[in-house]
Design a protein around this motif. Sequence first.
Motif, short mmCIF file in Angstrom:
data_model
loop_
_atom_site.label_atom_id
_atom_site.label_comp_id
_atom_site.label_asym_id
_atom_site.label_seq_id
_atom_site.Cartn_x
_atom_site.Cartn_y
_atom_site.Cartn_z
N VAL A 137 0.94 -1.43 -0.10
CA VAL A 137 0.18 0.44 -0.09
C VAL A 137 0.61 1.20 -0.19
O VAL A 137 0.54 1.97 -0.61
CB VAL A 137 -1.43 0.05 1.33
N SER A 138 1.82 1.43 1.02
CA SER A 138 2.87 2.37 1.00
C SER A 138 3.33 2.60 -0.54
O SER A 138 3.29 3.63 -1.18
CB SER A 138 3.70 2.21 2.14
N ARG A 139 4.11 1.66 -0.91
CA ARG A 139 4.89 1.79 -2.04
C ARG A 139 3.96 2.59 -3.21
O ARG A 139 4.52 3.52 -3.82
CB ARG A 139 5.51 0.34 -2.39
N ASN A 140 2.74 1.77 -3.24
CA ASN A 140 2.37 2.48 -4.51
C ASN A 140 1.19 3.48 -4.53
O ASN A 140 1.24 4.85 -5.19
CB ASN A 140 0.87 1.24 -4.91
N LEU A 141 0.62 4.05 -2.44
CA LEU A 141 0.87 4.96 -3.09
C LEU A 141 1.73 6.85 -3.31
O LEU A 141 1.54 7.11 -3.65
CB LEU A 141 -0.13 5.35 -1.63
N THR A 142 2.48 5.83 -3.10
CA THR A 142 3.78 6.45 -3.10
C THR A 142 4.43 7.35 -4.36
O THR A 142 4.66 8.08 -5.09
CB THR A 142 5.34 6.01 -2.68
N ARG A 143 3.94 6.01 -5.12
CA ARG A 143 3.99 5.74 -6.92
C ARG A 143 3.07 7.02 -7.74
O ARG A 143 4.01 7.16 -8.41
CB ARG A 143 4.06 4.43 -7.11
N LEU A 144 1.95 6.49 -7.17
CA LEU A 144 0.71 6.58 -7.73
C LEU A 144 0.83 8.66 -7.64
O LEU A 144 1.04 9.92 -7.96
CB LEU A 144 -0.25 6.59 -7.21
N GLN A 145 1.42 8.65 -5.69
CA GLN A 145 2.01 10.90 -5.82
C GLN A 145 2.90 10.85 -7.59
O GLN A 145 3.24 12.61 -7.46
CB GLN A 145 2.35 10.23 -4.49
N GLU B 139 -5.44 13.95 4.70
CA GLU B 139 -5.72 13.54 3.66
C GLU B 139 -5.65 14.01 1.99
O GLU B 139 -3.91 13.23 1.98
CB GLU B 139 -5.87 15.45 3.54
N VAL B 140 -5.83 12.86 0.98
CA VAL B 140 -6.12 12.86 -0.05
C VAL B 140 -6.41 13.25 -1.04
O VAL B 140 -7.29 13.84 -1.50
CB VAL B 140 -5.74 11.43 -0.40
N ARG B 141 -5.35 13.83 -2.00
CA ARG B 141 -5.71 15.44 -3.02
C ARG B 141 -6.05 13.99 -4.37
O ARG B 141 -5.13 13.93 -4.81
CB ARG B 141 -5.94 16.45 -3.10
N VAL B 142 -7.20 14.06 -5.78
CA VAL B 142 -7.54 13.62 -6.33
C VAL B 142 -7.00 14.36 -7.49
O VAL B 142 -7.67 15.35 -8.26
CB VAL B 142 -7.64 12.36 -7.35
N LEU B 143 -5.79 14.77 -8.24
CA LEU B 143 -5.31 15.51 -8.72
C LEU B 143 -5.57 15.06 -10.73
O LEU B 143 -5.16 16.20 -11.54
CB LEU B 143 -3.67 15.63 -9.22
N ASP B 144 -5.83 13.92 -11.13
CA ASP B 144 -6.04 13.59 -12.35
C ASP B 144 -6.86 12.86 -12.18
O ASP B 144 -6.92 10.98 -12.55
CB ASP B 144 -4.79 12.84 -12.98
N HIS B 145 -8.13 12.59 -12.55
CA HIS B 145 -9.26 11.63 -12.17
C HIS B 145 -9.01 10.78 -13.31
O HIS B 145 -9.58 10.12 -13.10
CB HIS B 145 -10.23 12.37 -12.05
N ALA B 146 -9.05 11.73 -14.35
CA ALA B 146 -9.47 11.17 -15.82
C ALA B 146 -8.48 9.98 -15.82
O ALA B 146 -8.46 8.77 -16.86
CB ALA B 146 -9.31 12.11 -17.00
N GLY B 147 -6.90 10.29 -15.03
CA GLY B 147 -5.79 9.44 -15.66
C GLY B 147 -5.83 8.48 -14.92
O GLY B 147 -5.54 7.11 -15.00
N LEU B 148 -5.94 8.23 -13.61
CA LEU B 148 -6.54 7.41 -12.54
C LEU B 148 -7.95 6.64 -13.27
O LEU B 148 -7.91 5.10 -13.14
CB LEU B 148 -7.00 7.66 -11.33
N GLU B 149 -8.48 7.04 -13.50
CA GLU B 149 -9.65 6.06 -14.42
C GLU B 149 -8.77 5.23 -15.86
O GLU B 149 -8.93 3.73 -16.15
CB GLU B 149 -10.99 6.43 -14.84
N ALA B 150 -8.62 6.08 -16.84
CA ALA B 150 -7.33 5.80 -18.17
C ALA B 150 -6.76 4.28 -17.07
O ALA B 150 -6.26 3.23 -17.86
CB ALA B 150 -7.39 6.73 -18.38
N ILE C 30 -2.34 11.62 -7.65
CA ILE C 30 -2.92 12.09 -6.24
C ILE C 30 -1.80 13.34 -5.67
O ILE C 30 -0.36 12.88 -6.09
CB ILE C 30 -3.59 10.66 -5.88
N ALA C 31 -2.11 13.30 -4.79
CA ALA C 31 -1.32 14.33 -3.84
C ALA C 31 -1.58 14.15 -2.31
O ALA C 31 -3.42 14.14 -1.63
CB ALA C 31 -1.23 15.79 -3.74
N ILE C 32 -0.63 13.93 -1.85
CA ILE C 32 -0.83 12.84 -0.14
C ILE C 32 -0.39 14.26 1.04
O ILE C 32 1.17 14.30 0.83
CB ILE C 32 0.08 11.84 0.09
N ASP C 33 -1.27 14.80 1.64
CA ASP C 33 -0.48 15.97 2.65
C ASP C 33 -2.05 15.12 3.97
O ASP C 33 -2.53 15.28 4.17
CB ASP C 33 -1.17 17.34 1.84
N ALA C 34 -1.27 14.18 4.78
CA ALA C 34 -1.46 13.41 5.84
C ALA C 34 -2.34 14.42 6.58
O ALA C 34 -1.62 16.06 6.87
CB ALA C 34 -0.58 12.88 6.63
#
Length: 235
Positions: A199-207, A218-229, A212-216
Motif C-alpha cells: 500500500v505504501s509503495r503504490n501510494l508513493t508511486r501514484l503521487q 488528506e488525499v487529493r485526486v489531481l488527475d481523475h481521468a488519468g486514474l480511470e485510464a 494524487i497528492a498526499i498531505d496527511a
Amino acid sequence: MLKARIRSSMAPVSIVEVLRKTALFSALSEPELAALAQRARVRACQAGEILFSEGDPCSGLYIVAKGRVRIFKISPAGREQVLAAEGPGGSIAELPVFDGGPYPASVAAQEPSELLFISRRDFQAFCLEHPEVALKVLQVVGARLRRLVGIIEELSFSTVRHRLISWILRRSEAEGAAFPLGASHQELAAQIGTVRELVSRNLTRLQAQGFIAIDAPEVRVLDHAGLEAELASVV
C-alpha cells in the motif's frame, strides 16, 4: 480485544428513530416500530472492541445506531480481509439469523459505537408477523452478496495497484476530490487484500506520477481521468 458491553441508556424514542432510518424497517408503521423497539437492547463498543467473532453461535441481529464497524475475516496465516464497513442504519448478521449457522465473519468497532441488538428468536417472530421485513432482508443480503462477488473478482483478477486506484476513485466519487485517508496503511491493506508495505509503495508511486497528492491525513485526486485510464489498462 474486549467484547461489546450491554447497556440500556438510549431512550425508547431514540431507538425508534434508529429503526426508522434502517433499510430493513423503513416500511413499518409507528406502532410496529415501537413494538420492535421494545425488543431491542443497546450495546456500546469502544474503538477496537469485538462485537462477535467468526464461528460464534448467532445470537441475533445488530443495527448500527452510532459510529462505524467493520466486518472482516482472518486467514489461517493471520492476515485480515475487510469485507464491509457499516455506519448508522447499517444492519449486521441478517443471514445467520435465518439459517441457524454461526456468524460467518467477525465484527469490530472502528470508532466508539452504539448498536441495537435484536435476538434471533425475536427477529424471526417479527418477520413472520411482517413479511415485508423479510423481503427487505433479502434485498440487503443480495446487495451484500454482490459486494462480496466484487471483492472476489478484485482479489482474483486484479493487481494491488488496480485495487488501490479503485479504492481511491470510490472515495473521491463519494466525498469529493479531497478526502481524509481515514485509515492507517495497515487498515487500508486489509480493505484491499494486501500488505501494508505494498500500500505504501503504490501510494508513493501514484503521487510521484502526479495522479494524487498526499498531505496527511488528506488525499487529493489531481488527475481523475488519468486514474480511470490506469484502472482500465491494468490487468
